[in-house]
Design a protein around this motif. Sequence first.
Motif, PDB file in Angstrom:
ATOM      1  N   MET A  91     -12.524   9.511  -0.729  1.00 47.19           N
ATOM      2  CA  MET A  91     -13.349   8.819  -1.727  1.00 47.19           C
ATOM      3  C   MET A  91     -12.630   7.609  -2.324  1.00 47.19           C
ATOM      4  SD  MET A  91     -16.057  10.390  -1.328  1.00 47.19           S
ATOM      5  CE  MET A  91     -17.026   9.568  -2.583  1.00 47.19           C
ATOM      6  N   LEU A  92     -11.776   6.993  -1.534  1.00 50.95           N
ATOM      7  CA  LEU A  92     -11.074   5.736  -1.848  1.00 50.95           C
ATOM      8  C   LEU A  92      -9.799   5.912  -2.669  1.00 50.95           C
ATOM      9  CD1 LEU A  92     -13.862   3.080  -2.607  1.00 50.95           C
ATOM     10  CD2 LEU A  92     -12.457   3.257  -0.562  1.00 50.95           C
ATOM     11  N   ALA A 103     -15.678   1.490   7.233  1.00 51.76           N
ATOM     12  CA  ALA A 103     -14.446   0.982   7.835  1.00 51.76           C
ATOM     13  C   ALA A 103     -13.224   1.698   7.268  1.00 51.76           C
ATOM     14  CB  ALA A 103     -14.329  -0.526   7.607  1.00 51.76           C
ATOM     15  N   PHE A 104     -13.273   2.028   5.988  1.00 53.83           N
ATOM     16  CA  PHE A 104     -12.182   2.776   5.350  1.00 53.83           C
ATOM     17  C   PHE A 104     -12.048   4.154   5.987  1.00 53.83           C
ATOM     18  CE2 PHE A 104     -11.108   5.904   1.999  1.00 53.83           C
ATOM     19  CZ  PHE A 104      -9.826   5.491   1.697  1.00 53.83           C
ATOM     20  N   TRP A 161       1.883   5.909   5.334  1.00 60.78           N
ATOM     21  CA  TRP A 161       1.318   5.242   6.504  1.00 60.78           C
ATOM     22  C   TRP A 161       0.516   4.002   6.142  1.00 60.78           C
ATOM     23  CZ3 TRP A 161       2.700   5.143  11.220  1.00 60.78           C
ATOM     24  CH2 TRP A 161       3.304   6.249  11.819  1.00 60.78           C
ATOM     25  N   ASN A 162      -0.068   3.991   4.969  1.00 62.30           N
ATOM     26  CA  ASN A 162      -0.925   2.839   4.645  1.00 62.30           C
ATOM     27  C   ASN A 162      -0.922   2.557   3.154  1.00 62.30           C
ATOM     28  OD1 ASN A 162      -2.861   0.783   4.728  1.00 62.30           O
ATOM     29  ND2 ASN A 162      -3.942   1.770   6.407  1.00 62.30           N
ATOM     30  N   GLY A 163       0.101   1.846   2.718  1.00 62.42           N
ATOM     31  CA  GLY A 163       0.229   1.535   1.297  1.00 62.42           C
ATOM     32  C   GLY A 163      -0.702   0.462   0.795  1.00 62.42           C
ATOM     33  N   SER A 164      -1.480  -0.158   1.685  1.00 60.34           N
ATOM     34  CA  SER A 164      -2.415  -1.206   1.253  1.00 60.34           C
ATOM     35  C   SER A 164      -3.690  -0.642   0.642  1.00 60.34           C
ATOM     36  CB  SER A 164      -2.801  -2.103   2.440  1.00 60.34           C
ATOM     37  OG  SER A 164      -1.698  -2.808   2.928  1.00 60.34           O
ATOM     38  N   GLU A 214     -10.983  -1.753  -6.825  1.00 58.08           N
ATOM     39  CA  GLU A 214     -12.018  -2.735  -6.532  1.00 58.08           C
ATOM     40  C   GLU A 214     -13.405  -2.106  -6.682  1.00 58.08           C
ATOM     41  OE1 GLU A 214     -13.355  -6.005  -3.138  1.00 58.08           O
ATOM     42  OE2 GLU A 214     -11.493  -4.879  -2.922  1.00 58.08           O
ATOM     43  N   PHE A 215     -13.561  -0.871  -6.193  1.00 57.34           N
ATOM     44  CA  PHE A 215     -14.857  -0.215  -6.313  1.00 57.34           C
ATOM     45  C   PHE A 215     -15.185   0.086  -7.777  1.00 57.34           C
ATOM     46  CE2 PHE A 215     -18.012   3.177  -5.902  1.00 57.34           C
ATOM     47  CZ  PHE A 215     -18.877   2.579  -5.003  1.00 57.34           C
ATOM     48  N   LEU A 216     -14.173   0.409  -8.584  1.00 64.68           N
ATOM     49  CA  LEU A 216     -14.414   0.589 -10.020  1.00 64.68           C
ATOM     50  C   LEU A 216     -14.936  -0.707 -10.640  1.00 64.68           C
ATOM     51  CD1 LEU A 216     -11.374   2.741 -11.236  1.00 64.68           C
ATOM     52  CD2 LEU A 216     -13.716   3.494 -10.764  1.00 64.68           C
TER      53      LEU A 216
END
Length: 392
Positions: free
Chosen positions: A142-143, A99-100, A163-166, A173-175
């Motif tokens: 890679m996130l 989705a990312f 464009w996407n600061g979120s 979170e993945f860490l």
Amino acid sequence: MSSKRRVCDPARGPWFGILLDPRHNSLNLIRLALAFAVLVHHSWPLTGQPDELRFAGDTLGGWAVAGFFGISGYLITSSRWSNALGPYLVNRIARLMPAFWVCLGLMALLFAPIGYLAAKGTLDGYLTSAHSPLNFLISNGMLQMRFYDIAGTPLDVPYAGAWNGSLWSLYYEFLCYLIVAALGTFAIVRRSPWPMTLGFVVAVFAQANIDRINRLTNDNFDVVLMLKLLPFFLGGAVIFMWKDRVGFHWIPGSLSLIAAFAIASLVPGWGVQASALFVAYGVIWLSTVVRQPQLIAKNDISYGIYIYAFAVQQLLAVFGAHEWGLLWFSLAAAVITVPFAAASWLFVERPVMRRVRGKKKLNTALQRGKLAEARASDQAETLNLATEKRAH
């Protein structure tokens, strides 16, 4: 067996309250509310409005992300404890990455071209500008977000160049997922709640000494953000580790939220992180008492809301919607974001997860089949030996 031992026996249930029912809770609804809270938080900078409301030095969006991490700590630890390392990592990658990647693709192929055309009246030079769309996909794939603009856009908006600061929080979170993956390899961490509890204390202690750590790490901003969020994730993990003894009940649930408010507001600097354990317990407890519609229970679009809202808000700002005021800007962004989030859930997130889980069920069935076949073979061999003995 002593009475104390019987009370602590997980088979007999927690000391008080109830266990979290994985099928009957409102965590989807709570995460959806948190995602919309992040959207509202971003409306301040994206419309150029000053003086956003804060509590204990953090914004509405900061507290919403903290809630996300607390819930995630509980659920992800549960996932790790019930899966081997390989399937656990596959599940986590499948939940975040596809989705990312689709979101990054839409930024480069839809949102940014519209913003570039609106600003320059042509698409000439879009593909070859600095921070080109292809570079955007490769650098951020890679996130870890290395830059947020695409070909210099968005332009002529209150918050230009992003464009996407979120998306910044997904890397951390993945860490956290990897930390739990590593901890899950140790039997003592799986068996006892104390190592995870100690880990939470150490994380809060690190945040309390962040100035000293910054000097040692040369003000590495990754360390700053990680130590800000890690206590919330570990707070949820600690709640999971104590779940067989500490259930969810309205009295400690209410007191946890009060304690979180008091600690965060009264302890400067690291009080927010010290409140993480109580935030996690209080939020998860709310999921046991708040009901959610079946539509939300079966469809979790919170991730889609989180990853698309900022871009939708920026596109609205490109066309002047930031002048509508905070309320109407936020409402319009929410309405437009929902279809993107629903499409992400229906056509990317859910199909990928079903495919991964389907493979897991197939592998489990194959393993069970092989086990049954081996048992049948052993039984046949035993029967043959017994027949041979009788014949002799």
